[in-house]
Design a protein around this motif. Structure first.
Motif, PDB file in Angstrom:
ATOM      1  N   LEU A 167       1.016  -1.008   0.203  1.00  0.00           N
ATOM      2  CA  LEU A 167       0.231   0.036   0.382  1.00  0.00           C
ATOM      3  C   LEU A 167       0.926   1.703  -0.247  1.00  0.00           C
ATOM      4  N   PRO A 184      -8.174  -2.584   2.105  1.00  0.00           N
ATOM      5  CA  PRO A 184      -8.188  -1.621   2.919  1.00  0.00           C
ATOM      6  C   PRO A 184      -9.459  -1.022   2.819  1.00  0.00           C
ATOM      7  N   LEU A 189      -7.493   5.186  -0.914  1.00  0.00           N
ATOM      8  CA  LEU A 189      -6.797   4.261  -2.239  1.00  0.00           C
ATOM      9  C   LEU A 189      -8.793   3.959  -2.175  1.00  0.00           C
TER      10      LEU A 189
END
Length: 329
Positions: A167, A184, A189
């Motif tokens: 990430l 996530p 994101l």
């Protein structure tokens, strides 16, 4: 102990994996780079032709405009770059030295632009793709084989790592897409759940639970566990499942690879919660956990608001189309 920062970068072709550069530095509008860059190609053309009119014709600008630009360049630098004889010019010693650096800079820009164009080509561009180590032996090779059946020339820079490290690289622009777990939920994101994988309690073959096929995790409260290091998604899932079962796991060993943990279990050093192995491992028994529900979700993540190149968009569509069919075992 936190996870190490190493990772395995693999390319399907000879493509170079994304670099580790940080965010671009701000360009001071008063810097030499900002002031000189627009005139560097003009300077190189004049130096090449040694003639203002021929250089102006090549650049498709008026000769008077080009002459003023070169005079301004010399004034900004405080150095004579050309010796003039009418419209003919020749480089001074300072001009020849400056040309060497200018040509190097222009070549670098040309190569960078060509790389961008090549990587964005719909048929033969490149995708920087990250995934968990535990997906590397079967799942990802199978996905790439299926995708490249219809896109045989698209290239991949493949990065295997633990979730948080991927990430970080995704945010830094070093990855286009990554398969990770847990999925996530962060504002910068976008993530989509693709599949889930049932986890098993792995015990030594001669363990007191080795004759069992099913187990409630609460029955393992007194066992020593071998786990991945903090920061790995599977470590977080293990801690959460044990907490849900009413205990905190006692950790005997921490590692970085699921198969290494299986080896530790086979050696009698503890038990572990792990996804299914690609190949059965001798010396262990793998038990179905009946309570709590022991699964890990696998998701696809990418940067919010970041436009995709055509090859990245094609691979993203392919992965999203595999929802519910991503994993085997």
């Amino acid at each position: 102990m936190s996870p190490s920062r190493h990772q395995e970068d693999t390319t399907v072709t000879s493509a170079t994996p994304p670099g580790a550069a940080g965010p671009p530095a701000e360009l001071d509008p008063h810097s030499w780079a900002a002031r000189l860059t627009p005139r560097l190609a003009q300077f190189a053309a004049v130096a090449r032709h040694e003639h203002m009119t021929r250089a102006a014709t090549e650049l498709a600008v008026p000769q008077s405009t080009l002459s003023r630009a070169m005079a301004r360049l010399e004034a900004d630098l405080g150095v004579d770059l050309f010796a003039r004889n009418g419209r003919r010019v020749s480089l001074t010693t300072a001009g020849r030295g400056f040309l060497t650096s200018v040509e190097r800079a222009l070549t670098s820009v040309e190569r960078a632009a060509e790389t961008l164009r090549t990587d964005a080509d719909p048929a033969s561009g490149k995708v920087a793709f990250g995934f968990l180590h535990t997906l590397g032996s079967e799942t990802v090779p199978g996905l790439l084989r299926a995708f490249r059946a219809d896109h045989p020339r698209i290239r991949f820079a493949l990065v295997q790592n633990y979730g948080e490290a991927m990430l970080e690289r995704l945010r830094a622009g070093e990855l286009d897409l990554c398969l990770t777990s847990p999925v996530p939920n962060e504002p910068d994101l976008v993530a989509r759940r693709l599949d889930e994988q049932r986890l098993r309690l792995v015990v030594p073959e001669d363990h007191r639970l080795g004759t069992r096929r099913r187990i409630r995790l609460a029955e393992c409260a007194e066992e020593m566990f071998v786990t991945l290091e903090p920061g790995y998604g599977m470590r977080r899932i293990t801690d959460d499942l044990c907490a849900e079962a009413g205990f905190r796991p006692r950790i005997a060993f921490e590692g970085e690879e699921a198969e290494t943990l299986r080896g530790l279990v086979a050696a009698g050093l503890g038990v572990a919660l792990l996804p299914p192995p690609a190949v059965p491992r001798p010396g262990v028994r793998e038990l179905t956990v009946t309570a709590p529900r022991a699964v890990r979700e696998i998701g696809l993540a990418w940067r919010e608001g970041h436009p995709d190149t055509p090859p990245v968009a094609a691979f993203k569509r392919f992965l999203l189309s595999r929802r519910g069919q991503l994993l085997s075992g």
